[in-house]
Design a protein around this motif. Structure first.
Motif, PDB file in Angstrom:
ATOM      1  N   ARG A   1     -12.853   4.291  -8.944  1.00 52.46           N
ATOM      2  CA  ARG A   1     -13.614   3.952 -10.145  1.00 52.46           C
ATOM      3  C   ARG A   1     -14.133   2.511 -10.098  1.00 52.46           C
ATOM      4  N   SER A   2     -13.324   1.588  -9.556  1.00 51.56           N
ATOM      5  CA  SER A   2     -13.781   0.193  -9.569  1.00 51.56           C
ATOM      6  C   SER A   2     -13.139  -0.665  -8.476  1.00 51.56           C
ATOM      7  N   VAL A   3     -12.666  -0.053  -7.409  1.00 52.95           N
ATOM      8  CA  VAL A   3     -12.044  -0.811  -6.321  1.00 52.95           C
ATOM      9  C   VAL A   3     -13.119  -1.231  -5.335  1.00 52.95           C
ATOM     10  N   ASP A   4     -13.171  -2.533  -5.020  1.00 53.43           N
ATOM     11  CA  ASP A   4     -14.192  -3.011  -4.094  1.00 53.43           C
ATOM     12  C   ASP A   4     -13.596  -3.558  -2.805  1.00 53.43           C
ATOM     13  N   LYS A   5     -12.297  -3.446  -2.639  1.00 54.25           N
ATOM     14  CA  LYS A   5     -11.634  -3.879  -1.413  1.00 54.25           C
ATOM     15  C   LYS A   5     -11.001  -2.669  -0.734  1.00 54.25           C
ATOM     16  N   GLY A   6     -10.578  -2.857   0.514  1.00 50.72           N
ATOM     17  CA  GLY A   6      -9.940  -1.788   1.258  1.00 50.72           C
ATOM     18  C   GLY A   6      -8.645  -1.325   0.607  1.00 50.72           C
ATOM     19  N   VAL A   7      -8.345  -0.054   0.726  1.00 48.35           N
ATOM     20  CA  VAL A   7      -7.129   0.498   0.144  1.00 48.35           C
ATOM     21  C   VAL A   7      -6.174   0.917   1.253  1.00 48.35           C
ATOM     22  N   ARG A   8      -4.926   1.135   0.869  1.00 48.95           N
ATOM     23  CA  ARG A   8      -3.900   1.591   1.795  1.00 48.95           C
ATOM     24  C   ARG A   8      -3.206   2.803   1.195  1.00 48.95           C
ATOM     25  N   ILE A   9      -2.985   3.805   2.042  1.00 51.79           N
ATOM     26  CA  ILE A   9      -2.218   4.966   1.609  1.00 51.79           C
ATOM     27  C   ILE A   9      -0.786   4.790   2.112  1.00 51.79           C
ATOM     28  N   ASN A  10       0.178   5.027   1.248  1.00 54.05           N
ATOM     29  CA  ASN A  10       1.599   4.876   1.564  1.00 54.05           C
ATOM     30  C   ASN A  10       2.289   6.224   1.383  1.00 54.05           C
ATOM     31  N   ILE A  11       2.923   6.718   2.425  1.00 55.01           N
ATOM     32  CA  ILE A  11       3.660   7.978   2.352  1.00 55.01           C
ATOM     33  C   ILE A  11       5.137   7.683   2.536  1.00 55.01           C
ATOM     34  N   ALA A  12       5.952   8.052   1.561  1.00 56.06           N
ATOM     35  CA  ALA A  12       7.401   7.908   1.663  1.00 56.06           C
ATOM     36  C   ALA A  12       8.032   9.295   1.761  1.00 56.06           C
ATOM     37  N   ILE A  13       8.913   9.470   2.718  1.00 55.62           N
ATOM     38  CA  ILE A  13       9.664  10.711   2.864  1.00 55.62           C
ATOM     39  C   ILE A  13      11.075  10.465   2.345  1.00 55.62           C
ATOM     40  N   LEU A  14      11.471  11.248   1.332  1.00 51.35           N
ATOM     41  CA  LEU A  14      12.778  11.102   0.707  1.00 51.35           C
ATOM     42  C   LEU A  14      13.623  12.338   0.984  1.00 51.35           C
ATOM     43  N   ASP A  15      14.952  12.171   0.992  1.00 50.29           N
ATOM     44  CA  ASP A  15      15.811  13.349   1.065  1.00 50.29           C
ATOM     45  C   ASP A  15      15.985  13.910  -0.339  1.00 50.29           C
ATOM     46  N   LYS A  16      16.769  14.985  -0.469  1.00 52.26           N
ATOM     47  CA  LYS A  16      16.897  15.655  -1.768  1.00 52.26           C
ATOM     48  C   LYS A  16      17.598  14.793  -2.816  1.00 52.26           C
ATOM     49  N   PHE A  17      18.275  13.709  -2.351  1.00 47.27           N
ATOM     50  CA  PHE A  17      18.916  12.781  -3.289  1.00 47.27           C
ATOM     51  C   PHE A  17      18.017  11.580  -3.569  1.00 47.27           C
ATOM     52  N   GLU A  18      16.757  11.667  -3.104  1.00 44.43           N
ATOM     53  CA  GLU A  18      15.734  10.650  -3.297  1.00 44.43           C
ATOM     54  C   GLU A  18      16.052   9.343  -2.566  1.00 44.43           C
ATOM     55  N   ASN A  19      16.815   9.443  -1.476  1.00 42.47           N
ATOM     56  CA  ASN A  19      16.995   8.306  -0.585  1.00 42.47           C
ATOM     57  C   ASN A  19      15.810   8.255   0.373  1.00 42.47           C
ATOM     58  N   VAL A  20      15.307   7.056   0.650  1.00 45.26           N
ATOM     59  CA  VAL A  20      14.156   6.905   1.537  1.00 45.26           C
ATOM     60  C   VAL A  20      14.589   7.174   2.977  1.00 45.26           C
ATOM     61  N   ILE A  21      13.912   8.124   3.629  1.00 41.47           N
ATOM     62  CA  ILE A  21      14.160   8.392   5.037  1.00 41.47           C
ATOM     63  C   ILE A  21      13.272   7.504   5.897  1.00 41.47           C
ATOM     64  N   PHE A  22      11.991   7.491   5.621  1.00 43.85           N
ATOM     65  CA  PHE A  22      11.104   6.510   6.229  1.00 43.85           C
ATOM     66  C   PHE A  22       9.809   6.399   5.431  1.00 43.85           C
ATOM     67  N   ILE A  23       9.050   5.380   5.767  1.00 46.70           N
ATOM     68  CA  ILE A  23       7.769   5.125   5.117  1.00 46.70           C
ATOM     69  C   ILE A  23       6.702   5.011   6.199  1.00 46.70           C
ATOM     70  N   THR A  24       5.554   5.630   5.975  1.00 46.14           N
ATOM     71  CA  THR A  24       4.424   5.473   6.888  1.00 46.14           C
ATOM     72  C   THR A  24       3.199   5.049   6.085  1.00 46.14           C
ATOM     73  N   ARG A  25       2.387   4.136   6.652  1.00 47.21           N
ATOM     74  CA  ARG A  25       1.250   3.577   5.914  1.00 47.21           C
ATOM     75  C   ARG A  25       0.016   3.526   6.804  1.00 47.21           C
ATOM     76  N   LYS A  26      -1.145   3.556   6.162  1.00 50.20           N
ATOM     77  CA  LYS A  26      -2.387   3.393   6.904  1.00 50.20           C
ATOM     78  C   LYS A  26      -3.426   2.743   6.001  1.00 50.20           C
ATOM     79  N   ARG A  27      -4.172   1.761   6.560  1.00 48.65           N
ATOM     80  CA  ARG A  27      -5.173   1.031   5.778  1.00 48.65           C
ATOM     81  C   ARG A  27      -6.576   1.582   6.045  1.00 48.65           C
ATOM     82  N   PHE A  28      -7.404   1.518   5.004  1.00 45.82           N
ATOM     83  CA  PHE A  28      -8.793   1.993   5.095  1.00 45.82           C
ATOM     84  C   PHE A  28      -9.691   0.956   4.445  1.00 45.82           C
ATOM     85  N   GLU A  29     -10.678   0.486   5.195  1.00 46.37           N
ATOM     86  CA  GLU A  29     -11.601  -0.512   4.656  1.00 46.37           C
ATOM     87  C   GLU A  29     -12.840   0.132   4.043  1.00 46.37           C
ATOM     88  N   ASP A  30     -13.196   1.320   4.530  1.00 47.41           N
ATOM     89  CA  ASP A  30     -14.406   1.991   4.045  1.00 47.41           C
ATOM     90  C   ASP A  30     -14.099   2.686   2.717  1.00 47.41           C
TER      91      ASP A  30
END
Length: 411
Positions: A312-341
């Protein structure tokens, strides 16, 4: 030769009641029957869809089920929770009667529908082996001949003369499965109970059931949510949904139908417009290496994730963050990727295979500009099931471009 034939099987329940629930309803059914008229309650009721709030107090758990199973077949019955799988097995096991239709079976049936099925809690393991055998129509001599093999398979020899009420759930199911698999019934019916045992016991059970069908020519009906186990054991499949059979045939075809049409993750994430957010996640798609949308993966499969978003109004690059949690909501790992376009409005990244051990995980997604602002955050919208394929090669690693980013916390 046919082992089982089902003709027009339907099962109706009245919510909150046993049977039809009232004497007046039972008398009404009887009065229609003696006059040769159709049961009036067969004309009412709703499909058993747990996702909607119904208006009728009558529910059809099964509706007009028809199938034939050849002797020596291993049949996997799959479908989401509430599809009617367990109800069908209870009817086949003669635990409950169908409201309409008939079941024809050729041979004795051994069923294992829940932990300790058919066991008397006050009796010892030894006594329950003989009790179960007698229920199946075996003579004492036949049971004695198989007894040592049953106990050896179950692994509870030390406690065989202990009352089973003192068994753990794992011990219960080990002995119950050993009895059902080794006594000489022509048809073996197994529900999801194997999930109670540990991984080694599950492998042992699958191997035994494979021997039963291929070596001994017995028929198996197997209900499980573990697609790897179904594929390993079964040669044919039945797919159920809302009390109906929607497909049946070769197990590979049935599983592909289930993955494509029933395990699509889109239904688990619902977009709700929020104009106060500068950018918002609109849709989440998860697919395998064949570009099929699913939430079920082998642990060696890549997991492809595509995030559609509204800018709607973002003019800078964004990043997507994916967190994988177990069934108790403990973080197993995090993966990220940046997008400038910022003109794409769709972001994609991949979790490489061999990153997750077999288990059920929760996916969380966040959209941000690093160090500037968090735009949207979706927690627990989608579950991912990782199943075992027999390959054991779990890798670790880290990067900031769509693969694993530290911390990596293994379960």
């Amino acid at each position: 030769m046919l082992a089982i034939k089902a003709e027009n099987i339907s099962k109706q329940y009245r919510l909150g009641q046993v049977g039809t629930g009232t004497l007046s309803h039972d008398l009404n059914r009887f009065w229609h029957k003696v006059r040769g008229k159709e049961d009036p309650y067969l004309k009412i009721g709703e499909t058993n869809d747990r996702t909607t709030k119904g208006n009728s107090e009558y529910v059809w758990s099964l509706s007009d089920i028809n199938f034939e199973i050849e002797q020596g077949s291993a049949v996997g019955i799959i479908g989401r929770n509430g599809a009617g799988k367990s109800t069908l097995l209870k009817i086949l096991s003669k635990i409950t009667k169908p409201t309409t239709g008939k079941i024809y079976t050729n041979g004795r049936i051994a069923s294992l529908l829940e932990v300790g099925t058919g066991f008397h809690p006050e009796m010892t393991g030894r006594e329950n082996v003989y009790l179960n055998g007698a229920i199946l129509g075996m003579t004492r001599k036949e049971i004695t001949r198989k007894f040592d093999e049953i106990v050896a398979f179950s692994g509870v020899e030390r406690y065989i003369d202990t009352p089973v009420k003192r068994y753990s759930s794992g011990m219960y199911v080990r002995l119950a499965f050993a009895v059902a698999a080794h006594l000489e019934s022509e048809i073996l019916i197994v529900d999801e109970v194997l999930a109670v045992g540990d991984a080694d016991f599950q492998k042992k059970c699958l191997g035994k059931m494979g021997d039963v069908t291929k070596g001994e020519g017995r028929t198996i009906l197997f209900v499980s949510h573990n697609m790897a186990a179904v594929k390993q054991l079964c040669n044919t499949g039945i797919l159920m949904k809302h009390g109906n059979i929607v497909d049946q045939g070769g197990v590979n075809k049935i599983m592909e139908n289930y993955i494509i049409n029933e395990l699509s993750p889109n239904s688990e994430f619902k977009y709700i417009e929020d104009l106060s957010k500068k950018a918002q996640i609109h849709n989440i798609k998860i697919s395998n290496n064949k570009h099929i949308e699913t939430t079920e993966f082998s642990h060696i499969d890549d997991i492809n994730i595509t995030i559609d978003y509204i800018n709607r109004s973002v003019d800078k690059g964004v990043r997507i963050n994916i967190a994988i949690l177990d069934k108790f909501e403990n973080v197993i790992f995090i993966t990220r990727k940046r997008f400038e376009d910022m003109h794409e409005n769709s972001l994609s990244l991949q979790i490489e295979g061999n990153r997750l051990i077999p288990n059920t995980y929760i996916l969380s997604v966040a959209l941000d500009t690093p160090g500037v602002e968090l735009y949207d955050y979706i927690k627990g919208g989608i579950q991912i099931n990782i199943v075992e394929t027999g390959h054991e090669n779990f890798l670790a690693g880290d990067t900031d471009n769509g693969i694993i980013h530290p911390p990596v916390i293994w379960m």
